[in-house]
Design a protein around this motif. Structure first.
Motif, PDB file in Angstrom:
ATOM      1  N   UNK A 145      -0.708  67.113 -40.141  1.00  0.00           N
ATOM      2  CA  UNK A 145      -0.008  65.942 -39.620  1.00  0.00           C
ATOM      3  C   UNK A 145       1.371  65.797 -40.276  1.00  0.00           C
ATOM      4  N   UNK A 146       1.424  66.090 -41.568  1.00  0.00           N
ATOM      5  CA  UNK A 146       2.701  66.023 -42.276  1.00  0.00           C
ATOM      6  C   UNK A 146       3.680  67.058 -41.746  1.00  0.00           C
ATOM      7  N   UNK A 147       3.182  68.227 -41.370  1.00  0.00           N
ATOM      8  CA  UNK A 147       4.055  69.249 -40.779  1.00  0.00           C
ATOM      9  C   UNK A 147       4.768  68.705 -39.549  1.00  0.00           C
ATOM     10  N   UNK A 148       3.998  68.067 -38.670  1.00  0.00           N
ATOM     11  CA  UNK A 148       4.605  67.503 -37.461  1.00  0.00           C
ATOM     12  C   UNK A 148       5.556  66.366 -37.812  1.00  0.00           C
ATOM     13  N   UNK A 149       5.156  65.534 -38.767  1.00  0.00           N
ATOM     14  CA  UNK A 149       5.999  64.413 -39.168  1.00  0.00           C
ATOM     15  C   UNK A 149       7.327  64.897 -39.749  1.00  0.00           C
ATOM     16  N   UNK A 150       7.283  65.938 -40.566  1.00  0.00           N
ATOM     17  CA  UNK A 150       8.527  66.464 -41.148  1.00  0.00           C
ATOM     18  C   UNK A 150       9.442  67.016 -40.063  1.00  0.00           C
ATOM     19  N   UNK A 151       8.856  67.693 -39.070  1.00  0.00           N
ATOM     20  CA  UNK A 151       9.662  68.213 -37.969  1.00  0.00           C
ATOM     21  C   UNK A 151      10.313  67.069 -37.195  1.00  0.00           C
ATOM     22  N   UNK A 152       9.558  65.994 -36.969  1.00  0.00           N
ATOM     23  CA  UNK A 152      10.107  64.830 -36.258  1.00  0.00           C
ATOM     24  C   UNK A 152      11.195  64.133 -37.054  1.00  0.00           C
TER      25      UNK A 152
END
Length: 244
Positions: A145-152
């Motif tokens: 989830x953090x991976x997606x959040x960092x990309x966003x």
């Protein structure tokens, strides 16, 4: 309207091994594209080529009207290409919130209020309750989830999702799909590689199938999945088996 992303004859070879073979497709502004294929088909290589981690051996990549073929990943990120990785590598000594703040410094248009924007992203991705925890203390699923959040947090025009649903429970997958739908509805274009096909089909407008570095099928997702060639390549169901 010109496509947001355009690949023309893109190839990548490592010695005699060709891992991307004349890849050509366009991605429209606001479109969600799914990419599937068996392990080793060249899907992650394609993401590395789009994101800038790899340079193609041949062909052209254009993003938002500019030729980015020779640009580094950092420059593509600043232009609006955000990416999650299959194996998360957060800054483990920083908090979850700090991980997003760092990412927000390298995005495209930037945010008027990065702190508020990062908080909003944490809420969207289900990590707000972990905001002040060290990223190194997260479970594998929370790291995804953090991976997606960092990309966003880079404020992307194009979001590349690399098997973001892998390892999630059915309930978590359902929640993630809802989040991705919300992101897409907000105007972010998406290219999503995923083995959990039902999650992919709930989001994408178009599906591309890759095998041995080549595009072997492309089109409306359910029509593509019903193609006998795709069923044989991806699911091991031969036409002869179905007829038996």
């Amino acid at each position: 309207m010109q496509p947001l992303l355009s690949l023309s004859g893109v190839e990548k070879s490592f010695g005699a091994l060709k891992v991307a073979d004349a890849i050509t497709f366009d991605l429209a502004q606001g479109e969600a594209l799914g990419i599937i294929g068996p392990n080793g088909a060249g899907k992650s290589t394609l993401f590395n080529l789009i994101g800038g981690a790899l340079k193609p051996s041949a062909g052209t990549i254009r993003f938002d009207g500019a030729d980015v073929t020779g640009m580094r990943a950092s420059e593509r990120c600043r232009r609006g290409v955000g990416r999650s990785f299959q194996i998360p590598h957060p800054f483990v000594g920083m908090s979850v919130y700090e991980n997003l703040l760092v990412a927000s410094q390298f995005g495209g248009a930037g945010f008027d209020d990065p702190r508020s924007a990062c908080k909003e992203i944490l809420e969207k991705t289900g990590l707000i309750h972990r905001a002040n925890k060290p990223a190194g203390s997260l479970t594998l699923l929370e790291r995804k989830r953090l991976e997606m959040a960092r990309a966003l947090a880079t404020n992307p025009k194009l979001l590349l999702l690399d098997e973001i649903a892998g390892g999630l429970t059915e309930g978590e997958c359902h929640d993630l799909v809802a989040t991705i739908k919300q992101i897409h509805a907000g105007g972010v274009s998406i290219i999503w590689i995923e083995h959990i096909v039902h999650a992919l089909l709930a989001v994408v407008d178009r599906l591309v199938v890759i095998d041995f570095g080549k595009i072997v099928a492309e089109g409306e997702p359910r029509a593509v999945m019903a193609d006998p060639l795709v069923q044989e390549i991806y699911m091991g169901i031969s036409v002869d088996d179905e007829a038996a």
